[in-house]
Design an enzyme around this catalytic site. Sequence first.
Site, PDB file in Angstrom:
ATOM      1  N   HIS A 158      62.602  56.621  42.936  1.00  0.00           N
ATOM      2  CA  HIS A 158      61.983  55.304  42.760  1.00  0.00           C
ATOM      3  C   HIS A 158      60.657  55.461  42.017  1.00  0.00           C
ATOM      4  O   HIS A 158      59.865  56.361  42.304  1.00  0.00           O
ATOM      5  CB  HIS A 158      61.757  54.668  44.129  1.00  0.00           C
TER       6      HIS A 158
ATOM      7  N   CYS B 181      62.200  47.803  47.463  1.00  0.00           N
ATOM      8  CA  CYS B 181      62.416  48.869  46.485  1.00  0.00           C
ATOM      9  C   CYS B 181      63.646  49.711  46.759  1.00  0.00           C
ATOM     10  O   CYS B 181      64.108  50.433  45.879  1.00  0.00           O
ATOM     11  CB  CYS B 181      61.179  49.771  46.425  1.00  0.00           C
TER      12      CYS B 181
ATOM     13  N   ASN C  84      56.037  49.839  38.726  1.00  0.00           N
ATOM     14  CA  ASN C  84      56.964  49.796  39.851  1.00  0.00           C
ATOM     15  C   ASN C  84      57.700  48.462  39.820  1.00  0.00           C
ATOM     16  O   ASN C  84      57.109  47.422  40.080  1.00  0.00           O
ATOM     17  CB  ASN C  84      56.193  49.968  41.159  1.00  0.00           C
TER      18      ASN C  84
END
Length: 339
Positions: A259, A122, A290
């Site tokens: 994020h 990520c 996500n």
Amino acid sequence: MVTFATPTGTSNIGILGIGAYRPQRLVTNDEICANIDVDSEWIYTRTGIKTRRFCGRDENITTMSVAAGRAALANSGLTGADVDALILATSTHGRCIPSAAPPVATAVGANGVPAMDLSVGCAGFGYAMSVAQDMIRAGSATRVLIIGAEEISMSLDMTDQGNAFIFGDGAGAVVVGPTPTRQMGPVVWGSEGSQSELIQQSMDWKDYLLGASHTDRPYMRMNGTAVFRWAAFEMGKVARRTLEVTGLTAEDIDVFVPHQANARINELLARNLKLREGVPVADDIEYTGNTAAASIPLAMYELLKSGRAKPGDTALLLGYGAGLSYSGQIVAMPPAPVV
């Protein structure tokens, strides 16, 4: 002794344009709940997610990257021939050989340029931004196409109540290059390998292939509670360090793009940073989930497309995930996308 020629670049660097691709298949919380013992409201309350996108049979890392990359080039007023390098941040490309970046470079019209995959989960987009920025400063490239793309759905155990509902697929891209003024700050990045077991593949592919039983296969597993605690505490420190090294304060931030891992984490981070009243906080997670390395560029794209952020706004970007790896950077938001 001979004297070697040394190329020089520029420190006036910024984001020239942005692009995005979201798969066609919309997956609701109700669909996810068919395989796990929770309901849709439970998922939304704990994560902020209502829907996400999963790739269909004709969509993958390559097709999504090409679409997002072409859009970023078009929104920059450039073609593939105008970029000198391509960095593709992904941890879910289906093949170890070849890497995804070279064929993507060819497909967007940048055949022959250095093209590489960067696997940092990520935090991949932030790492790619740092590498691209340093390449341009050093003079080894003038413009770099950066793509974050993930097909996480293929790694999910849809009966896993810990993470089946969190992730989605997608791709976001930016072109980074020279600008009249400096529009990208330094990247604060790092990793905590001592915490790497919190997000990991359930087994090694070699162990799987050589195993006597194939009743299971490698899946992504995550200790969500521990990751939440780590991110909520540590990423606040990273954000403050990012402000410090850039020479700014929280008062200077126009838009916050963390994020898109968990809406509750992002709300906590924004509150602890004491951002100005009314500063928009990216919430693309609600409809995208996500998307790991694609998360930040997709969220930036949506903020610009919706008008909640304006070109030139000072944006704090914050990425974190498997590794545990992290990155923070302050940039000027790019021109609003047309395509």
